[in-house]
Design a protein around this motif. Structure first.
Motif, PDB file in Angstrom:
ATOM      1  N   SER A  24      32.804  50.407  38.056  1.00  0.00           N
ATOM      2  CA  SER A  24      31.913  49.301  37.691  1.00  0.00           C
ATOM      3  C   SER A  24      32.322  48.686  36.358  1.00  0.00           C
ATOM      4  N   ASP A  25      32.702  49.536  35.409  1.00  0.00           N
ATOM      5  CA  ASP A  25      33.162  49.037  34.110  1.00  0.00           C
ATOM      6  C   ASP A  25      34.435  48.207  34.252  1.00  0.00           C
ATOM      7  N   ILE A  26      35.378  48.695  35.054  1.00  0.00           N
ATOM      8  CA  ILE A  26      36.635  47.964  35.265  1.00  0.00           C
ATOM      9  C   ILE A  26      36.353  46.641  35.976  1.00  0.00           C
ATOM     10  N   ALA A  27      35.464  46.661  36.972  1.00  0.00           N
ATOM     11  CA  ALA A  27      35.114  45.423  37.687  1.00  0.00           C
ATOM     12  C   ALA A  27      34.511  44.403  36.727  1.00  0.00           C
ATOM     13  N   ALA A  28      33.640  44.851  35.840  1.00  0.00           N
ATOM     14  CA  ALA A  28      33.027  43.938  34.865  1.00  0.00           C
ATOM     15  C   ALA A  28      34.089  43.336  33.944  1.00  0.00           C
ATOM     16  N   GLU A  29      35.061  44.150  33.534  1.00  0.00           N
ATOM     17  CA  GLU A  29      36.155  43.641  32.698  1.00  0.00           C
ATOM     18  C   GLU A  29      36.982  42.609  33.450  1.00  0.00           C
ATOM     19  N   MET A  30      37.296  42.904  34.711  1.00  0.00           N
ATOM     20  CA  MET A  30      38.096  41.969  35.504  1.00  0.00           C
ATOM     21  C   MET A  30      37.328  40.661  35.727  1.00  0.00           C
ATOM     22  N   GLU A  31      36.051  40.760  36.035  1.00  0.00           N
ATOM     23  CA  GLU A  31      35.228  39.564  36.224  1.00  0.00           C
ATOM     24  C   GLU A  31      35.178  38.732  34.946  1.00  0.00           C
ATOM     25  N   ALA A  32      35.013  39.401  33.795  1.00  0.00           N
ATOM     26  CA  ALA A  32      34.972  38.694  32.514  1.00  0.00           C
ATOM     27  C   ALA A  32      36.300  37.999  32.221  1.00  0.00           C
ATOM     28  N   MET A  33      37.390  38.665  32.540  1.00  0.00           N
ATOM     29  CA  MET A  33      38.706  38.066  32.297  1.00  0.00           C
ATOM     30  C   MET A  33      38.913  36.840  33.182  1.00  0.00           C
ATOM     31  N   ILE A  34      38.536  36.936  34.436  1.00  0.00           N
ATOM     32  CA  ILE A  34      38.658  35.784  35.333  1.00  0.00           C
ATOM     33  C   ILE A  34      37.807  34.633  34.813  1.00  0.00           C
ATOM     34  N   GLU A  35      36.590  34.935  34.396  1.00  0.00           N
ATOM     35  CA  GLU A  35      35.702  33.886  33.883  1.00  0.00           C
ATOM     36  C   GLU A  35      36.265  33.272  32.598  1.00  0.00           C
ATOM     37  N   LEU A  36      36.856  34.087  31.735  1.00  0.00           N
ATOM     38  CA  LEU A  36      37.453  33.586  30.501  1.00  0.00           C
ATOM     39  C   LEU A  36      38.605  32.640  30.791  1.00  0.00           C
ATOM     40  N   VAL A  37      39.448  33.011  31.736  1.00  0.00           N
ATOM     41  CA  VAL A  37      40.639  32.214  32.041  1.00  0.00           C
ATOM     42  C   VAL A  37      40.296  30.962  32.853  1.00  0.00           C
ATOM     43  N   THR A  38      39.398  31.100  33.833  1.00  0.00           N
ATOM     44  CA  THR A  38      39.104  29.972  34.718  1.00  0.00           C
ATOM     45  C   THR A  38      37.918  29.127  34.265  1.00  0.00           C
ATOM     46  N   GLY A  39      37.079  29.682  33.402  1.00  0.00           N
ATOM     47  CA  GLY A  39      35.918  28.942  32.931  1.00  0.00           C
ATOM     48  C   GLY A  39      34.720  29.006  33.874  1.00  0.00           C
ATOM     49  N   GLU A  40      34.809  29.827  34.914  1.00  0.00           N
ATOM     50  CA  GLU A  40      33.686  29.976  35.841  1.00  0.00           C
ATOM     51  C   GLU A  40      33.667  31.392  36.404  1.00  0.00           C
ATOM     52  N   PRO A  41      32.501  31.810  36.910  1.00  0.00           N
ATOM     53  CA  PRO A  41      32.428  33.163  37.490  1.00  0.00           C
ATOM     54  C   PRO A  41      33.434  33.320  38.626  1.00  0.00           C
ATOM     55  N   PRO A  42      33.887  34.537  38.870  1.00  0.00           N
ATOM     56  CA  PRO A  42      34.900  34.751  39.900  1.00  0.00           C
ATOM     57  C   PRO A  42      34.394  34.377  41.295  1.00  0.00           C
ATOM     58  N   SER A  43      35.137  33.526  41.951  1.00  0.00           N
ATOM     59  CA  SER A  43      34.854  33.173  43.338  1.00  0.00           C
ATOM     60  C   SER A  43      35.554  34.183  44.243  1.00  0.00           C
ATOM     61  N   ALA A  44      35.261  34.108  45.522  1.00  0.00           N
ATOM     62  CA  ALA A  44      35.953  34.982  46.477  1.00  0.00           C
ATOM     63  C   ALA A  44      37.455  34.728  46.424  1.00  0.00           C
ATOM     64  N   GLU A  45      37.830  33.473  46.285  1.00  0.00           N
ATOM     65  CA  GLU A  45      39.255  33.107  46.197  1.00  0.00           C
ATOM     66  C   GLU A  45      39.893  33.701  44.942  1.00  0.00           C
ATOM     67  N   ALA A  46      39.206  33.567  43.800  1.00  0.00           N
ATOM     68  CA  ALA A  46      39.740  34.109  42.549  1.00  0.00           C
ATOM     69  C   ALA A  46      39.845  35.633  42.614  1.00  0.00           C
ATOM     70  N   ALA A  47      38.853  36.288  43.228  1.00  0.00           N
ATOM     71  CA  ALA A  47      38.891  37.741  43.365  1.00  0.00           C
ATOM     72  C   ALA A  47      40.094  38.183  44.191  1.00  0.00           C
ATOM     73  N   ARG A  48      40.501  37.353  45.127  1.00  0.00           N
ATOM     74  CA  ARG A  48      41.624  37.678  46.007  1.00  0.00           C
ATOM     75  C   ARG A  48      42.969  37.328  45.383  1.00  0.00           C
ATOM     76  N   THR A  49      43.024  36.286  44.560  1.00  0.00           N
ATOM     77  CA  THR A  49      44.319  35.773  44.114  1.00  0.00           C
ATOM     78  C   THR A  49      44.639  35.986  42.633  1.00  0.00           C
ATOM     79  N   PHE A  50      43.643  36.121  41.787  1.00  0.00           N
ATOM     80  CA  PHE A  50      43.884  36.302  40.353  1.00  0.00           C
ATOM     81  C   PHE A  50      44.492  37.681  40.137  1.00  0.00           C
ATOM     82  N   ARG A  51      45.690  37.735  39.597  1.00  0.00           N
ATOM     83  CA  ARG A  51      46.443  38.991  39.460  1.00  0.00           C
ATOM     84  C   ARG A  51      46.298  39.584  38.057  1.00  0.00           C
TER      85      ARG A  51
END
Length: 141
Positions: free
Chosen positions: A111-138
């Motif tokens: 859960s902690d790692i997921a929260a970090e990954m979600e925060a990083m995606i949001e920081l880079v993309t400017g929006e909460p992680p979408s299903a597409e971002a969860a699948r493609t953001f490396r």
């Protein structure tokens, strides 16, 4: 991202997987009727429970997270059943408690790692992680 395990955690998750999948080596009182999606996730995770796991995407992590949550629930049920069938200080009950506790610890780390990954995606993309971002953001290891 890498999820590190210790020996006890891997053994606890493997015991939970056997119980969840209804393995004949698990006590019959611990068998849980596994939903198809959860069963598929646990079956996919079981062979990977040999050591640390690496995740390139949030989607990969979420699949493992779902499997581990199912395993933790199975371990909780096994622990409660064993305590009620024996005694709180019985060796099997204590062992079931430790399996549950190790699984719960892993679930919390995921859960902690997921929260970090979600925060990083949001920081880079400017929006909460979408299903597409969860699948493609490396994420690198």
């Amino acid at each position: 991202m890498i999820l590190h395990f210790n020996y006890e955690e891997i053994q606890a998750l493997r015991a939970g997987a056997r119980s969840y999948l209804g393995d004949v080596r698990a006590p019959s009182s611990s068998a849980v009727l596994a939903p198809a999606e959860g069963r598929a996730r646990v079956e996919a995770l079981l062979p990977r429970l040999q050591g640390d796991l690496s995740f390139s995407t949030l989607g990969e992590l979420r699949a493992v997270q779902g499997a581990v949550e199912s395993l933790v629930e199975s371990l909780r049920i096994l622990m409660e059943t064993t305590v009620l069938a024996t005694h709180a200080a019985d060796e099997d009950a204590v062992s079931a408690y430790f399996d549950f506790a190790h699984g719960l610890t892993v679930s919390n780390r995921i859960s902690d790692i997921a929260a970090e990954m979600e925060a990083m995606i949001e920081l880079v993309t400017g929006e909460p992680p979408s299903a597409e971002a969860a699948r493609t953001f490396r994420f690198p290891d």
